[in-house]
Design an enzyme around this catalytic site. Structure first.
Site, PDB file in Angstrom:
ATOM      1  CD  GLU A 139    -117.136  62.963  15.020  1.00 21.33           C
ATOM      2  OE1 GLU A 139    -116.257  62.233  14.512  1.00 21.33           O
ATOM      3  OE2 GLU A 139    -118.053  63.467  14.369  1.00 21.33           O
ATOM      4  CG  ASP A 140    -113.183  62.198  12.422  1.00 25.55           C
ATOM      5  OD1 ASP A 140    -114.173  62.834  12.847  1.00 25.55           O
ATOM      6  OD2 ASP A 140    -113.176  61.663  11.299  1.00 25.55           O
ATOM      7  CG  ASP A 199    -116.035  71.503   8.929  1.00 28.63           C
ATOM      8  OD1 ASP A 199    -115.927  72.719   9.031  1.00 28.63           O
ATOM      9  OD2 ASP A 199    -115.984  70.928   7.835  1.00 28.63           O
ATOM     10  CG  PHE A 201    -111.009  67.539   2.848  1.00 26.32           C
ATOM     11  CD1 PHE A 201    -112.321  67.803   3.227  1.00 26.32           C
ATOM     12  CD2 PHE A 201    -110.588  66.216   2.790  1.00 26.32           C
ATOM     13  CE1 PHE A 201    -113.198  66.770   3.537  1.00 26.32           C
ATOM     14  CE2 PHE A 201    -111.449  65.176   3.097  1.00 26.32           C
ATOM     15  CZ  PHE A 201    -112.758  65.459   3.461  1.00 26.32           C
ATOM     16  NE  ARG A 229    -112.730  55.618   6.482  1.00 24.60           N
ATOM     17  CZ  ARG A 229    -113.486  56.632   6.881  1.00 24.60           C
ATOM     18  NH1 ARG A 229    -113.050  57.462   7.798  1.00 24.60           N
ATOM     19  NH2 ARG A 229    -114.672  56.840   6.345  1.00 24.60           N
TER      20      ARG A 229
HETATM   21  P1  IMP Z   1    -119.498  68.990  10.810  1.00 25.78           P
HETATM   22  O1  IMP Z   1    -120.822  68.310  10.974  1.00 25.78           O
HETATM   23  O2  IMP Z   1    -119.541  70.070   9.746  1.00 25.78           O
HETATM   24  O3  IMP Z   1    -118.908  69.512  12.086  1.00 25.78           O
HETATM   25  O4  IMP Z   1    -118.500  67.953  10.178  1.00 25.78           O
HETATM   26  C1  IMP Z   1    -118.040  66.922  10.849  1.00 25.78           C
HETATM   27  C2  IMP Z   1    -117.829  65.721   9.952  1.00 25.78           C
HETATM   28  O5  IMP Z   1    -117.409  66.072   8.612  1.00 25.78           O
HETATM   29  C3  IMP Z   1    -116.719  64.911  10.528  1.00 25.78           C
HETATM   30  O6  IMP Z   1    -117.222  63.914  11.380  1.00 25.78           O
HETATM   31  C4  IMP Z   1    -116.033  64.348   9.315  1.00 25.78           C
HETATM   32  O7  IMP Z   1    -116.597  63.086   8.999  1.00 25.78           O
HETATM   33  C5  IMP Z   1    -116.312  65.297   8.191  1.00 25.78           C
HETATM   34  N1  IMP Z   1    -115.169  66.210   7.909  1.00 25.78           N
HETATM   35  C6  IMP Z   1    -115.121  67.556   8.087  1.00 25.78           C
HETATM   36  N2  IMP Z   1    -113.939  68.066   7.706  1.00 25.78           N
HETATM   37  C7  IMP Z   1    -113.199  67.022   7.279  1.00 25.78           C
HETATM   38  C8  IMP Z   1    -111.846  66.906   6.759  1.00 25.78           C
HETATM   39  O8  IMP Z   1    -111.080  67.868   6.611  1.00 25.78           O
HETATM   40  N3  IMP Z   1    -111.443  65.637   6.431  1.00 25.78           N
HETATM   41  C9  IMP Z   1    -112.232  64.538   6.593  1.00 25.78           C
HETATM   42  N4  IMP Z   1    -113.485  64.599   7.065  1.00 25.78           N
HETATM   43  C10 IMP Z   1    -113.969  65.821   7.411  1.00 25.78           C
HETATM   44 MG    MG Z   2    -116.652  61.863  11.436  1.00 25.73          MG
END
Ligand code: IMP
Ligand code: MG
Length: 210
Positions: free
Chosen positions: A121-122, A125, A178, A191
């Site tokens: 995963e990138d 969060d 972000f 991207r």
């Molecule tokens: P989570 O479900 O809150 O852990 O968020 C994960 C997803 O939110 C990631 O797979 C990203 O697609 C998106 N995301 C969260 N923070 C960022 C950011 O700073 N930049 C770009 N995408 C983000």
């Molecule tokens: Mg993602």
């Protein structure tokens, strides 16, 4: 030896003017948090650790589209094993984002049943996406093992209910800002930018007004 995650939570930003950058970068980014070379170097270290762990096992890297594309390309080049690689696309249902319900838009082209799967995963969060993904993969495929590899971790943002999620390989801890570039997007933009940058507040505001 145990890996030490690189902590960038107090790092000063690098100016987009100090290296060659497209016009939009100067307009829309506060600055660069991680240079492409640093991302690539760190990814090579993760690849080395992954290679050691999986040297006698069959491994499938499962990239989460679209954000992990740059990361998984560099990561898989660094693992000197004949690993398999496939992708999955996941998105939250619009309007029900808070419920954490995930929609699988693409089924992996490799059957993950009985496989050693490493999710790539990138960014992690709140942990909502990773949690739902692990549960879904377990029920749908019953892999032999599931482990996780993320380039970026906004550790402060993890919700209590997802604190149990174990990230096996982490590139960097980053601040609660972000970030875009190296595969990561804001409304599907940016991207292709090579470095990891922090978006200016005004970009969010402009889009909120539309
Ligand atoms: P989570 O479900 O809150 O852990 O968020 C994960 C997803 O939110 C990631 O797979 C990203 O697609 C998106 N995301 C969260 N923070 C960022 C950011 O700073 N930049 C770009 N995408 C983000
Ligand atoms: Mg993602």
């Amino acid at each position: 030896m145990k890996d030490i995650v690189i902590d960038l939570r107090n790092r000063e930003l690098i100016s987009t003017r100090s290296i060659s950058s497209p016009k939009y970068a100067k307009r829309d980014f506060k600055g660069i948090l991680v240079l492409n070379g640093e991302l690539v170097l760190r990814t090579a270290k993760l690849a080395e650790d992954i290679q050691k762990f999986y040297k006698d096992k069959k491994l499938v890297l499962l990239g989460v589209l679209d954000g992990s594309v740059h990361f998984i390309k560099d990561l898989s080049e660094g693992i000197a094993l004949p690993i398999q690689r496939t992708f999955i696309k996941v998105s939250s249902y619009r309007g029900t984002r808070k419920s954490g319900k995930l929609e699988f838009q693409l089924n992996p082209m490799i059957d993950l049943t009985g496989m050693n799967v490493l999710i790539v995963e990138d960014i992690i969060d709140t942990g909502k996406t990773m949690d739902a993904l692990i549960k879904e993969l377990n029920t749908r495929f019953k892999p032999r093992s599931i482990r996780t590899c993320v380039l970026l971790d906004k550790a402060e943002k993890r919700l209590d209910q997802f604190k149990h999620i174990k990230v096996d390989y982490t590139g960097f801890y980053i601040p609660d800002e972000f970030v875009v570039g190296y595969g990561l997007d804001y409304l599907d933009n940016y991207r292709g930018y090579r470095h990891l940058a922090i978006l200016k507040e005004k970009v969010f505001k402009e889009n909120d007004n539309q």
